[in-house]
Design an enzyme around this catalytic site. Structure first.
Site, PDB file in Angstrom:
ATOM      1  N   ARG A   1       4.975   6.148  14.154  1.00  0.00           N
ATOM      2  CA  ARG A   1       5.296   6.851  12.401  1.00  0.00           C
ATOM      3  C   ARG A   1       5.112   8.393  12.179  1.00  0.00           C
ATOM      4  O   ARG A   1       3.915   8.721  13.093  1.00  0.00           O
ATOM      5  CB  ARG A   1       3.964   6.363  11.631  1.00  0.00           C
ATOM      6  CG  ARG A   1       4.689   6.854  10.116  1.00  0.00           C
ATOM      7  CD  ARG A   1       3.559   5.580   9.544  1.00  0.00           C
ATOM      8  NE  ARG A   1       1.815   5.783   8.887  1.00  0.00           N
ATOM      9  CZ  ARG A   1       0.830   5.670   8.288  1.00  0.00           C
ATOM     10  NH1 ARG A   1       1.437   4.346   8.144  1.00  0.00           N
ATOM     11  NH2 ARG A   1      -0.388   6.296   8.596  1.00  0.00           N
TER      12      ARG A   1
ATOM     13  N   HIS B   1       0.934  -1.660   0.192  1.00  0.00           N
ATOM     14  CA  HIS B   1       0.010   0.203  -0.116  1.00  0.00           C
ATOM     15  C   HIS B   1       0.445   0.894  -0.003  1.00  0.00           C
ATOM     16  O   HIS B   1       2.111   1.079   0.146  1.00  0.00           O
ATOM     17  CB  HIS B   1      -0.598  -0.130   0.969  1.00  0.00           C
ATOM     18  CG  HIS B   1      -0.578   0.449   2.377  1.00  0.00           C
ATOM     19  ND1 HIS B   1       0.343  -0.899   3.397  1.00  0.00           N
ATOM     20  CD2 HIS B   1       0.037   1.128   3.491  1.00  0.00           C
ATOM     21  CE1 HIS B   1       0.690  -0.289   4.049  1.00  0.00           C
ATOM     22  NE2 HIS B   1       1.081   0.828   4.678  1.00  0.00           N
TER      23      HIS B   1
ATOM     24  N   ASP C   1       0.655   5.138   1.956  1.00  0.00           N
ATOM     25  CA  ASP C   1       0.268   5.880   3.177  1.00  0.00           C
ATOM     26  C   ASP C   1      -0.963   7.425   2.324  1.00  0.00           C
ATOM     27  O   ASP C   1      -0.051   7.400   1.803  1.00  0.00           O
ATOM     28  CB  ASP C   1       1.667   6.105   3.775  1.00  0.00           C
ATOM     29  CG  ASP C   1       1.431   5.309   4.358  1.00  0.00           C
ATOM     30  OD1 ASP C   1       1.093   4.414   5.294  1.00  0.00           O
ATOM     31  OD2 ASP C   1       2.194   5.639   5.123  1.00  0.00           O
TER      32      ASP C   1
ATOM     33  N   HIS D   1       5.195   0.113   0.369  1.00  0.00           N
ATOM     34  CA  HIS D   1       5.450  -0.566   1.340  1.00  0.00           C
ATOM     35  C   HIS D   1       4.302  -1.730   1.620  1.00  0.00           C
ATOM     36  O   HIS D   1       3.496  -2.100   1.721  1.00  0.00           O
ATOM     37  CB  HIS D   1       5.822   0.398   2.666  1.00  0.00           C
ATOM     38  CG  HIS D   1       4.738   1.133   3.136  1.00  0.00           C
ATOM     39  ND1 HIS D   1       4.815   1.891   2.691  1.00  0.00           N
ATOM     40  CD2 HIS D   1       4.308   0.877   3.961  1.00  0.00           C
ATOM     41  CE1 HIS D   1       3.529   2.527   2.929  1.00  0.00           C
ATOM     42  NE2 HIS D   1       3.194   2.222   4.177  1.00  0.00           N
TER      43      HIS D   1
HETATM   44  C1  SIN Z   1       2.688   1.600   7.977  1.00  0.00           C
HETATM   45  O1  SIN Z   1       2.274   0.676   6.752  1.00  0.00           O
HETATM   46  O2  SIN Z   1       3.239   2.197   8.236  1.00  0.00           O
HETATM   47  C2  SIN Z   1       3.475  -0.023   8.477  1.00  0.00           C
HETATM   48  C3  SIN Z   1       5.208  -0.068   8.027  1.00  0.00           C
HETATM   49  C4  SIN Z   1       5.754  -0.986   9.350  1.00  0.00           C
HETATM   50  O3  SIN Z   1       5.332  -1.154   9.947  1.00  0.00           O
HETATM   51  O4  SIN Z   1       6.879  -1.862   8.802  1.00  0.00           O
END
Ligand code: SIN
Length: 281
Positions: free
Chosen positions: A271, A100, A102, A256
């Site tokens: 995050r 996905h 973000d 990612h």
């Molecule tokens: C996310 O999708 O922002 C999280 C990525 C992760 O936890 O490695």
């Protein structure tokens, strides 16, 4: 004076480790310009051995733009601008366990995301990244021509809408499900990156629902092809987290995937997402 930074690319497609910087320090503008350049060139950058307070993570993030507060994630106590990405030992589901980008469901999706490791499993919990420049470049001329004028619809409904099953999964971190997630936005399927000027693919399995002016069923075969194509191993890199590591990725030209292979252990990440602008063709 600019600090010397040491750049170590981690794969042929994307990703570079930047060594020699303490992100908690007051970095001068010229050093920040170098970081920005490496970030635009490699799509995702990694910093190891950092020791950051939440304030320091936020200050570093603000050097790249305003903070784009996530509407659905749990926040860190006392820091509404920092989202928790958390999996507890009893959980089986994780956050971000599928390819996905973000915030692509927003009109002005987040430019980038900074993920800082607070608590890590002993093994596992890596994050994979994929270059949407590489995915676009590898398409045939005919497919590029087909996609170039197309738009796709993005929405957070499946993940965060009132009918989402997200909060019934075995995961302690609960989302704030909301009707806001049902808003639909259209973005070009192929975008031109505002900073690099390069074209990249901009559809993702997490939030793209269909092509504009087409049904979900009509869109599915081509979207499925694009998702699989975008995740080809040679377009990716895999980051093995260590205590104090921070990843900073460009949401426009990467996707990612958080691997969920550490059941019975805790993983806690902080995050911060940075404001972006509407993608354009
Ligand atoms: C996310 O999708 O922002 C999280 C990525 C992760 O936890 O490695």
């Amino acid at each position: 004076m600019a600090r010397r930074i040491d750049i170590r690319p981690v794969s042929g497609a994307l990703g570079a480790e930047i060594r020699g910087l303490d992100l908690g320090a007051d970095l001068d503008n010229s050093t920040m310009a170098s970081v920005r350049e490496v970030f635009f060139e490699h799509g995702v950058v990694f910093f190891m051995d950092q020791d950051l307070t939440p304030e320091q993570q936020l200050s570093f993030a603000r050097r790249f733009g305003g903070i784009d507060v996530n509407k659905f994630f749990e926040q860190v106590d006392g820091y509404p601008e920092i989202a928790q990405v958390r999996k507890e030992p009893g959980d089986t589901a994780n956050i971000g366990g599928g390819w996905h980008t973000d915030h692509s469901y927003d009109e002005d999706p987040a430019m980038g995301s900074m993920l800082y490791a607070r608590e890590l499993p002993e093994t596992g919990g890596d994050t994979m990244f994929a270059s949407m420049y590489a995915a676009y470049d590898a398409l045939s001329p005919g497919m590029k021509e087909l996609l170039d004028g197309m738009k796709a619809v993005h929405s957070g409904a499946r993940a965060f809408g009132p009918n989402s099953k997200a909060n019934t999964e075995n995961r302690s971190a609960q989302f704030r499900l909301s009707e806001v997630a049902e808003n639909e936005v259209e973005h070009p399927v192929v975008c031109t990156h505002a900073d690099s000027g390069r074209k990249h693919l901009y559809v993702n399995g997490g939030f793209t629902t269909r092509f504009a002016d087409m049904t979900v069923e009509e869109s599915a075969p081509l979207l499925q092809f694009l998702y699989q194509h975008a995740a080809r191993p040679e377009f990716t890199c895999r980051f093995r987290w260590q205590p104090g590591a921070m990843a900073f990725w460009d949401n426009r030209c990467t996707q990612h995937f958080a691997l969920n292979d550490y059941h019975g252990q805790r993983r806690l990440m902080h995050r911060v997402t940075i404001q972006g602008q509407r993608p354009s063709a």
